[in-house]
Design a protein around this motif. Sequence first.
Motif, PDB file in Angstrom:
ATOM      1  N   ALA A 190      -2.803  70.210  70.108  1.00 35.67           N
ATOM      2  CA  ALA A 190      -2.707  71.057  71.350  1.00 35.67           C
ATOM      3  C   ALA A 190      -3.584  70.483  72.467  1.00 35.67           C
ATOM      4  O   ALA A 190      -3.228  70.399  73.491  1.00 35.67           O
ATOM      5  CB  ALA A 190      -3.117  72.358  70.725  1.00 35.67           C
ATOM      6  N   THR A 191      -4.884  69.960  71.986  1.00 32.72           N
ATOM      7  CA  THR A 191      -5.824  69.381  72.933  1.00 32.72           C
ATOM      8  C   THR A 191      -5.076  68.110  73.510  1.00 32.72           C
ATOM      9  O   THR A 191      -5.172  67.986  74.654  1.00 32.72           O
ATOM     10  CB  THR A 191      -7.102  68.962  72.199  1.00 32.72           C
ATOM     11  OG1 THR A 191      -7.736  70.238  71.703  1.00 32.72           O
ATOM     12  CG2 THR A 191      -8.054  68.323  73.301  1.00 32.72           C
ATOM     13  N   THR A 192      -4.596  67.409  72.641  1.00 28.54           N
ATOM     14  CA  THR A 192      -3.893  66.363  73.329  1.00 28.54           C
ATOM     15  C   THR A 192      -2.869  66.615  74.102  1.00 28.54           C
ATOM     16  O   THR A 192      -2.688  65.675  75.276  1.00 28.54           O
ATOM     17  CB  THR A 192      -3.320  65.486  72.157  1.00 28.54           C
ATOM     18  OG1 THR A 192      -4.471  64.874  71.188  1.00 28.54           O
ATOM     19  CG2 THR A 192      -2.638  64.087  72.556  1.00 28.54           C
ATOM     20  N   TRP A 193      -1.976  67.449  73.870  1.00 30.60           N
ATOM     21  CA  TRP A 193      -0.885  67.799  74.864  1.00 30.60           C
ATOM     22  C   TRP A 193      -1.359  68.315  76.240  1.00 30.60           C
ATOM     23  O   TRP A 193      -1.027  68.061  77.183  1.00 30.60           O
ATOM     24  CB  TRP A 193      -0.011  68.855  74.157  1.00 30.60           C
ATOM     25  CG  TRP A 193       1.172  69.318  74.968  1.00 30.60           C
ATOM     26  CD1 TRP A 193       2.119  68.730  75.086  1.00 30.60           C
ATOM     27  CD2 TRP A 193       1.058  70.460  75.830  1.00 30.60           C
ATOM     28  NE1 TRP A 193       3.240  69.501  75.938  1.00 30.60           N
ATOM     29  CE2 TRP A 193       2.397  70.565  76.434  1.00 30.60           C
ATOM     30  CE3 TRP A 193       0.437  71.431  76.072  1.00 30.60           C
ATOM     31  CZ2 TRP A 193       2.827  71.462  77.275  1.00 30.60           C
ATOM     32  CZ3 TRP A 193       0.712  72.433  76.926  1.00 30.60           C
ATOM     33  CH2 TRP A 193       2.056  72.242  77.405  1.00 30.60           C
ATOM     34  N   LEU A 194      -2.418  69.370  76.128  1.00 24.23           N
ATOM     35  CA  LEU A 194      -3.042  69.668  77.510  1.00 24.23           C
ATOM     36  C   LEU A 194      -3.614  68.747  78.160  1.00 24.23           C
ATOM     37  O   LEU A 194      -3.314  68.722  79.471  1.00 24.23           O
ATOM     38  CB  LEU A 194      -4.227  70.981  76.979  1.00 24.23           C
ATOM     39  CG  LEU A 194      -3.517  72.265  76.493  1.00 24.23           C
ATOM     40  CD1 LEU A 194      -4.621  73.069  76.215  1.00 24.23           C
ATOM     41  CD2 LEU A 194      -2.845  73.070  77.686  1.00 24.23           C
ATOM     42  N   THR A 195      -4.248  67.758  77.458  1.00 27.20           N
ATOM     43  CA  THR A 195      -4.871  66.705  78.324  1.00 27.20           C
ATOM     44  C   THR A 195      -3.901  65.757  78.996  1.00 27.20           C
ATOM     45  O   THR A 195      -3.867  65.569  80.206  1.00 27.20           O
ATOM     46  CB  THR A 195      -5.697  65.796  77.294  1.00 27.20           C
ATOM     47  OG1 THR A 195      -6.753  66.550  76.773  1.00 27.20           O
ATOM     48  CG2 THR A 195      -6.231  64.735  78.143  1.00 27.20           C
ATOM     49  N   GLN A 196      -2.838  65.230  78.333  1.00 28.10           N
ATOM     50  CA  GLN A 196      -1.701  64.644  78.789  1.00 28.10           C
ATOM     51  C   GLN A 196      -0.883  65.385  79.875  1.00 28.10           C
ATOM     52  O   GLN A 196      -0.744  64.849  80.882  1.00 28.10           O
ATOM     53  CB  GLN A 196      -0.592  64.328  77.682  1.00 28.10           C
ATOM     54  CG  GLN A 196       0.411  63.374  77.999  1.00 28.10           C
ATOM     55  CD  GLN A 196      -0.271  61.957  78.575  1.00 28.10           C
ATOM     56  OE1 GLN A 196      -1.116  61.593  77.682  1.00 28.10           O
ATOM     57  NE2 GLN A 196       0.240  61.440  79.647  1.00 28.10           N
ATOM     58  N   HIS A 197      -0.733  66.582  79.703  1.00 30.52           N
ATOM     59  CA  HIS A 197      -0.226  67.602  80.837  1.00 30.52           C
ATOM     60  C   HIS A 197      -1.042  67.508  81.945  1.00 30.52           C
ATOM     61  O   HIS A 197      -0.445  67.426  83.102  1.00 30.52           O
ATOM     62  CB  HIS A 197       0.224  68.780  79.967  1.00 30.52           C
ATOM     63  CG  HIS A 197       0.699  69.898  81.116  1.00 30.52           C
ATOM     64  ND1 HIS A 197       2.272  69.628  81.638  1.00 30.52           N
ATOM     65  CD2 HIS A 197       0.308  70.851  81.770  1.00 30.52           C
ATOM     66  CE1 HIS A 197       2.237  70.625  82.486  1.00 30.52           C
ATOM     67  NE2 HIS A 197       1.229  71.293  82.617  1.00 30.52           N
ATOM     68  N   HIS A 198      -2.176  67.700  82.076  1.00 35.10           N
ATOM     69  CA  HIS A 198      -3.092  67.888  83.109  1.00 35.10           C
ATOM     70  C   HIS A 198      -3.035  66.362  83.755  1.00 35.10           C
ATOM     71  O   HIS A 198      -3.037  66.556  84.942  1.00 35.10           O
ATOM     72  CB  HIS A 198      -4.335  68.225  82.676  1.00 35.10           C
ATOM     73  CG  HIS A 198      -5.539  68.069  83.835  1.00 35.10           C
ATOM     74  ND1 HIS A 198      -5.459  69.041  84.743  1.00 35.10           N
ATOM     75  CD2 HIS A 198      -6.540  67.129  84.241  1.00 35.10           C
ATOM     76  CE1 HIS A 198      -6.350  68.843  85.603  1.00 35.10           C
ATOM     77  NE2 HIS A 198      -6.988  67.552  85.279  1.00 35.10           N
ATOM     78  N   GLN A 199      -3.153  65.060  83.022  1.00 34.33           N
ATOM     79  CA  GLN A 199      -2.953  63.884  83.629  1.00 34.33           C
ATOM     80  C   GLN A 199      -1.713  63.647  84.229  1.00 34.33           C
ATOM     81  O   GLN A 199      -1.715  63.008  85.392  1.00 34.33           O
ATOM     82  CB  GLN A 199      -3.425  62.892  82.492  1.00 34.33           C
ATOM     83  CG  GLN A 199      -4.717  62.666  81.929  1.00 34.33           C
ATOM     84  CD  GLN A 199      -5.005  62.037  80.829  1.00 34.33           C
ATOM     85  OE1 GLN A 199      -3.947  61.234  80.307  1.00 34.33           O
ATOM     86  NE2 GLN A 199      -6.166  61.641  80.347  1.00 34.33           N
ATOM     87  N   ASP A 200      -0.808  63.991  83.681  1.00 31.28           N
ATOM     88  CA  ASP A 200       0.693  63.858  84.385  1.00 31.28           C
ATOM     89  C   ASP A 200       0.811  64.726  85.631  1.00 31.28           C
ATOM     90  O   ASP A 200       1.128  64.159  86.645  1.00 31.28           O
ATOM     91  CB  ASP A 200       1.667  64.279  83.349  1.00 31.28           C
ATOM     92  CG  ASP A 200       2.005  63.421  82.275  1.00 31.28           C
ATOM     93  OD1 ASP A 200       1.667  62.270  82.294  1.00 31.28           O
ATOM     94  OD2 ASP A 200       2.650  63.826  81.297  1.00 31.28           O
TER      95      ASP A 200
END
Length: 142
Positions: free
Chosen positions: A24-34
Amino acid sequence: MSPAYISALSALFGSLIGAFASVATTWLTQHHQDETRRLAQQNARRERVFVEFIDLSSKAFVDALQQTSIGDAKHVMSLYATMGKLRLFASIRTIEAAERVMDRIIATYYSPGLDTQTRPELDRKSDVLREFAECCRAELRP
C-alpha cells in the motif's frame, strides 16, 4: 486450539499485514509521483502555448501599429492557430484575456498608423499583453 497454532497464525497474519502495508505504501508513493509528473507536464505544455501566444501577439501588434489594414494575414492566422491551442489547455479567464488581446490587435490594424516622430502617451492600457500575462501567471502558480 493449541498454543503452537496460535503463535504460527499470529506470525502469519503479522507477516501478511506487514506485506500489505508495504504494498500500500509503495502504491501510494508511486501514485503521488505519477500525479506530480503529470501536473508538471501539463504546466510545461501550458507555458509553451502561453509563450507562443505572447511572441506571436507581440509581432502582430507591432505589425498592426505600422499598418492601416491587414496586408499579410500570416500574423493574424498564426494567432488564431495558437488561440485554438489555448482553448485546449487554458482556463476560461485566460482564454477571454487572449481574445481581448486579439480584438485589440485587429482594431489596431484598422486605426491610424503609429507616428514615430512624436512620443505617444503611455499608460497601463498601452500594454496589450498585461492582463493575459497576469492570467497566465495565476494559472501556472502551484
